[in-house]
Design a protein around this motif. Structure first.
Motif, PDB file in Angstrom:
ATOM      1  N   GLU A 231       0.827  -1.208   0.000  1.00 19.31           N
ATOM      2  CA  GLU A 231       0.000   0.000   0.000  1.00 19.31           C
ATOM      3  C   GLU A 231       0.864   1.261   0.000  1.00 19.31           C
ATOM      4  N   LEU A 232       2.023   1.178   0.634  1.00 16.01           N
ATOM      5  CA  LEU A 232       2.915   2.328   0.737  1.00 16.01           C
ATOM      6  C   LEU A 232       3.836   2.474  -0.477  1.00 16.01           C
ATOM      7  N   GLY A 233       3.803   1.498  -1.383  1.00 17.32           N
ATOM      8  CA  GLY A 233       4.572   1.650  -2.619  1.00 17.32           C
ATOM      9  C   GLY A 233       5.483   0.513  -3.010  1.00 17.32           C
ATOM     10  N   ALA A 234       5.598  -0.537  -2.196  1.00 16.44           N
ATOM     11  CA  ALA A 234       6.435  -1.665  -2.578  1.00 16.44           C
ATOM     12  C   ALA A 234       5.836  -2.355  -3.809  1.00 16.44           C
ATOM     13  N   THR A 235       6.695  -2.683  -4.756  1.00 14.15           N
ATOM     14  CA  THR A 235       6.233  -3.384  -5.955  1.00 14.15           C
ATOM     15  C   THR A 235       6.280  -4.887  -5.794  1.00 14.15           C
ATOM     16  N   ASP A 236       7.126  -5.352  -4.863  1.00 14.72           N
ATOM     17  CA  ASP A 236       7.300  -6.790  -4.649  1.00 14.72           C
ATOM     18  C   ASP A 236       7.570  -7.050  -3.169  1.00 14.72           C
ATOM     19  N   VAL A 237       7.282  -8.272  -2.743  1.00 12.85           N
ATOM     20  CA  VAL A 237       7.566  -8.695  -1.371  1.00 12.85           C
ATOM     21  C   VAL A 237       8.227 -10.063  -1.411  1.00 12.85           C
ATOM     22  N   LEU A 238       9.297 -10.228  -0.631  1.00 13.64           N
ATOM     23  CA  LEU A 238       9.974 -11.516  -0.506  1.00 13.64           C
ATOM     24  C   LEU A 238      10.006 -11.921   0.960  1.00 13.64           C
ATOM     25  N   ALA A 239       9.699 -13.194   1.230  1.00 15.81           N
ATOM     26  CA  ALA A 239       9.719 -13.696   2.600  1.00 15.81           C
ATOM     27  C   ALA A 239      11.022 -14.404   2.938  1.00 15.81           C
ATOM     28  N   GLU A 240      11.788 -14.816   1.938  1.00 12.07           N
ATOM     29  CA  GLU A 240      13.006 -15.577   2.182  1.00 12.07           C
ATOM     30  C   GLU A 240      14.085 -14.709   2.822  1.00 12.07           C
ATOM     31  N   ARG A 241      15.020 -15.374   3.522  1.00 14.38           N
ATOM     32  CA  ARG A 241      16.121 -14.679   4.178  1.00 14.38           C
ATOM     33  C   ARG A 241      17.447 -15.362   3.844  1.00 14.38           C
ATOM     34  N   GLY A 242      18.546 -14.694   4.164  1.00 17.01           N
ATOM     35  CA  GLY A 242      19.865 -15.275   3.960  1.00 17.01           C
ATOM     36  C   GLY A 242      20.139 -15.550   2.488  1.00 17.01           C
ATOM     37  N   GLU A 243      20.880 -16.609   2.220  1.00 17.10           N
ATOM     38  CA  GLU A 243      21.193 -16.963   0.838  1.00 17.10           C
ATOM     39  C   GLU A 243      19.937 -17.262   0.038  1.00 17.10           C
TER      40      GLU A 243
END
Length: 365
Positions: A231-243
């Motif tokens: 809603e604030l402007g992110a075009t994508d979201v990723l849940a993974e972390r690290g490598e």
């Protein structure tokens, strides 16, 4: 000492005091008074709980003795010392989380958070007087000449337009998110990764888009925060972390990495994530309060020509840049507040944020 005032002594006030880990109390404290000609006394319209307040709440930062807490507020000027001319009694003002003189070399260079006499809420001022915490009904502000930031709207106008939460973010989280983006050199057409989905990270999304980033990837594992990031402007979201996070980013970007990353947490893992998410020659802006021993891998910076900048945000300097966009509605950073509670329920506000039942809680005296 001559001064201006718009109220008479009212007796004790309520304020939030931290006693130990997980021990937040709203207590009766003396009504603040002017201690020097450079002070102001404010009636607080709104304060809030910051992610950095959770470090002492969780015991990561020790609390050696009970003390007032909170460092973000919007208030109304009720009393001014004789040397304060930057505001008038009755003005609605934002106060940055760090108080500064406005005259030393760091202040003149635009970095008031590195002021020679920088003063923080809940500590003592340069004259040895105790400084109130922001989470109270009224607050004495030392170094008021430079630290008060009038918004040019009356209290009634602020309330009627629903501006209060948006203005409140300028005291810390929006200015801090903006500092991360500026420090990372974010500009038009950039792809930016934001590490951290707390209020600062979410404001970093706002800041990156405001500066022209074409693509903003928010790293979030929480559905509610991920939705707000979009809603604030992110075009994508990723849940993974690290490598796995780096691999997911490459897949998302067709084999590429980001031009810039905003590190908005303050741990060793979050810094490593930010550094691993940018291309050769990329930039990282870091604003997460260091906890957990984050260190910079100089060999990695050297080998990949990475630039790292940032630190404690000079919020007072950034307010002037951001205010017009807040007043016009061009940016709406106050959306990071997903809960509002009365000051009397401050202990519950801390618990809600600690348990991730809330992203950021606004407190109304």
């Amino acid at each position: 000492m001559q001064h201006r005032r718009a109220w008479t002594y009212r007796g004790p006030m309520l304020a939030t005091v931290i006693h130990a880990a997980h021990d937040i109390r709203v207590e009766t404290r003396p009504d603040p008074v002017l201690r020097t000609p450079h002070d102001a006394v404010l009636r607080v319209l709104a304060a809030c709980v910051c992610g950095s307040d959770l470090w002492p709440y969780r015991g990561v930062a020790p609390t050696k003795a009970p003390h007032p807490i909170g460092h973000e507020l919007v208030g109304v000027v009720e009393e001014l010392g004789a040397e304060v001319t930057s505001a008038s009694v009755g003005d609605v003002v934002i106060v940055p989380f760090s108080l500064s003189c406005g005259r030393c070399q760091s202040c003149r260079a635009g970095f008031p958070s590195a002021c020679d006499v920088v003063t923080f809420f809940g500590s003592t001022d340069r004259d040895g007087h105790p400084v109130d915490g922001a989470q109270g009904e009224r607050v004495r502000i030392p170094l008021a000449q430079h630290s008060l930031f009038p918004v040019g709207r009356t209290e009634a106008e602020v309330e009627a337009a629903g501006l209060l939460p948006h203005l409140l973010t300028l005291s810390d989280v929006m200015s801090t998110g903006h500092h991360a983006a500026v420090s990372a050199g974010v500009g038009p057409g950039d792809t930016v990764v934001v590490v951290g989905d707390g209020a600062v990270g979410l404001c970093g999304v706002v800041a990156a888009r405001r500066l022209g980033a074409e693509r903003v990837v928010a790293m979030s594992r929480h559905a509610d925060r991920a939705a707000l990031a979009r809603e604030l402007g992110a075009t994508d979201v990723l849940a993974e972390r690290g490598e796995e996070g780096v691999d997911a980013l490459r897949e998302l970007l067709g084999g590429d990495l980001a031009d810039a990353a905003l590190e908005c947490v303050g741990t060793e893992e979050s810094m490593a994530q930010a550094l691993g998410s940018v291309r050769g020659g990329g930039r990282v802006g870091f604003v997460g309060v260091p906890n957990g021993g984050p260190t910079l891998p100089v060999r990695q910076l050297f080998g990949r020509n990475l630039t790292v900048g940032g630190g404690m945000a000079p919020a007072r300097a950034h307010m002037a840049t951001l205010l017009d966009d807040v007043l016009s509605g061009a940016i709406r950073p106050g959306l990071v507040f997903d809960a509002e509670m009365p000051l009397a329920e401050a202990a519950e506000a801390y618990a809600a944020m600690d348990e991730r039942r809330a992203t950021k809680v606004l407190l109304r005296p």
